[in-house]
Design an enzyme around this catalytic site. Sequence first.
Site, PDB file in Angstrom:
ATOM      1  N   ASN A 161      -0.136  41.241 -27.256  1.00 27.70           N
ATOM      2  CA  ASN A 161      -0.940  41.155 -28.458  1.00 27.70           C
ATOM      3  C   ASN A 161      -0.139  40.179 -29.520  1.00 27.70           C
ATOM      4  OD1 ASN A 161      -1.848  41.773 -30.902  1.00 27.70           O
ATOM      5  ND2 ASN A 161      -1.107  43.931 -31.321  1.00 27.70           N
ATOM      6  N   LYS A 201      -0.748  39.144 -32.233  1.00 26.05           N
ATOM      7  CA  LYS A 201      -0.896  39.499 -33.896  1.00 26.05           C
ATOM      8  C   LYS A 201      -1.374  38.099 -34.507  1.00 26.05           C
ATOM      9  CE  LYS A 201       1.922  43.463 -32.939  1.00 26.05           C
ATOM     10  NZ  LYS A 201       3.131  44.017 -33.672  1.00 26.05           N
ATOM     11  N   HIS A 239      -5.141  49.576 -33.716  1.00 33.71           N
ATOM     12  CA  HIS A 239      -3.665  49.504 -33.860  1.00 33.71           C
ATOM     13  C   HIS A 239      -2.856  49.905 -35.179  1.00 33.71           C
ATOM     14  CE1 HIS A 239       0.242  47.117 -34.090  1.00 33.71           C
ATOM     15  NE2 HIS A 239      -0.013  46.860 -32.838  1.00 33.71           N
ATOM     16  N   GLU A 252      -1.019  48.873 -37.123  1.00 29.60           N
ATOM     17  CA  GLU A 252      -1.012  47.744 -38.503  1.00 29.60           C
ATOM     18  C   GLU A 252      -2.517  47.560 -39.059  1.00 29.60           C
ATOM     19  OE1 GLU A 252       0.253  44.469 -36.268  1.00 29.60           O
ATOM     20  OE2 GLU A 252       2.247  45.386 -35.953  1.00 29.60           O
ATOM     21  N   GLU A 276       1.771  53.443 -28.928  1.00 27.88           N
ATOM     22  CA  GLU A 276       2.717  52.884 -29.797  1.00 27.88           C
ATOM     23  C   GLU A 276       3.183  53.604 -30.861  1.00 27.88           C
ATOM     24  OE1 GLU A 276       1.788  48.450 -28.989  1.00 27.88           O
ATOM     25  OE2 GLU A 276       0.676  48.989 -30.699  1.00 27.88           O
ATOM     26  N   GLY A 290       8.328  46.634 -33.553  1.00 29.14           N
ATOM     27  CA  GLY A 290       8.976  45.460 -34.258  1.00 29.14           C
ATOM     28  C   GLY A 290      10.201  45.831 -34.734  1.00 29.14           C
ATOM     29  N   SER A 298       8.424  47.444 -29.159  1.00 33.41           N
ATOM     30  CA  SER A 298       9.892  46.751 -28.765  1.00 33.41           C
ATOM     31  C   SER A 298      10.089  46.732 -27.416  1.00 33.41           C
ATOM     32  CB  SER A 298      10.778  47.414 -29.476  1.00 33.41           C
ATOM     33  OG  SER A 298      10.914  47.126 -30.663  1.00 33.41           O
TER      34      SER A 298
HETATM   35  P1  13P Z   1       6.369  44.655 -30.501  1.00 35.00           P
HETATM   36  O1  13P Z   1       6.556  44.586 -29.067  1.00 35.00           O
HETATM   37  O2  13P Z   1       6.698  43.396 -31.300  1.00 35.00           O
HETATM   38  O3  13P Z   1       7.323  45.903 -31.116  1.00 35.00           O
HETATM   39  O4  13P Z   1       4.934  44.966 -30.987  1.00 35.00           O
HETATM   40  C1  13P Z   1       4.592  46.315 -30.276  1.00 35.00           C
HETATM   41  C2  13P Z   1       2.849  46.066 -30.657  1.00 35.00           C
HETATM   42  O5  13P Z   1       2.416  46.504 -31.692  1.00 35.00           O
HETATM   43  C3  13P Z   1       2.079  45.572 -29.573  1.00 35.00           C
HETATM   44  O6  13P Z   1       0.608  45.880 -30.332  1.00 35.00           O
END
Ligand code: 13P
Length: 253
Positions: free
Chosen positions: A9, A11, A97, A99, A169, A175, A215
């Site tokens: 992803n 982003k 997601h 976010e 997740e 992150g 992560s």
């Molecule tokens: P990270 O791997 O940067 O923690 O992000 C995970 C994520 O949100 C994938 O959609």
Amino acid sequence: MRKPLIYGNWKMNLNMQESADLIASMLSIKIDYTKVDIGVAPDFCSLAKVADTIRSMGYDISVGAQNISVEEKGAFTGEVSADMVLSTGADTVIVGHSERRAIYKETNKEINAKVRAALRNNLKVILCVGESLEEREASVAKDTVLYQVGMGLHGVNMDRMNKVTIAYEPVWAIGTGKTATPADAEEIHASIRAHLSKMFGPVVANKVRILYGGSVKPDNVSALMMRENIDGALVGGASLDATTFGKLINFNS
Ligand code: 13P
């Protein structure tokens, strides 16, 4: 046996040229495509470029959008429909997601509408679920996640479940460098599968891939992937570097 799926992803990190450069670097990495399925989710502006590059070189790599509109067409300035996503050559969309849930206040009801809009248009869906730190500390992680799964897939016909992947997740692991332990993740993944079994029956539930995200890095991917109900990874930061992502893809080589 469920074939592992490693999905990047990207982003909102790369412009079109940077996305083109990253996919070109990724395609130069040696990968045994019989062992693992792969996908990448660039931003909307880069979808067509990335999909074209992959398809023109004959690779079977999924391309996903990171969001879609619940609407089909019309006066919805700034929105992107499922059909538009498909027309870029993408085959998948990430829905719900954390976010989108946290920053853009997407509700489970909207997320369900997006899931259904995608499936109606023949797009595959990666439905993201996950608890916040407060929810984990209050011991309601499992309840939260199962509620999100139930709401997200409400009204979805079992015939369409072959187009659905779930990504667990935990919000506190995204992150942050913190990952759920493989045992903690497996416990949630197993309960998601049990819930899918209640909703759609065991045959369907056993075929759905449940990815872990938060992560995921080359040094923790193997321990996660060894667990029975962890079928792959949805990767943020570590998918932005071709060499690192290549190590994740080749986790069992
Ligand atoms: P990270 O791997 O940067 O923690 O992000 C995970 C994520 O949100 C994938 O959609």
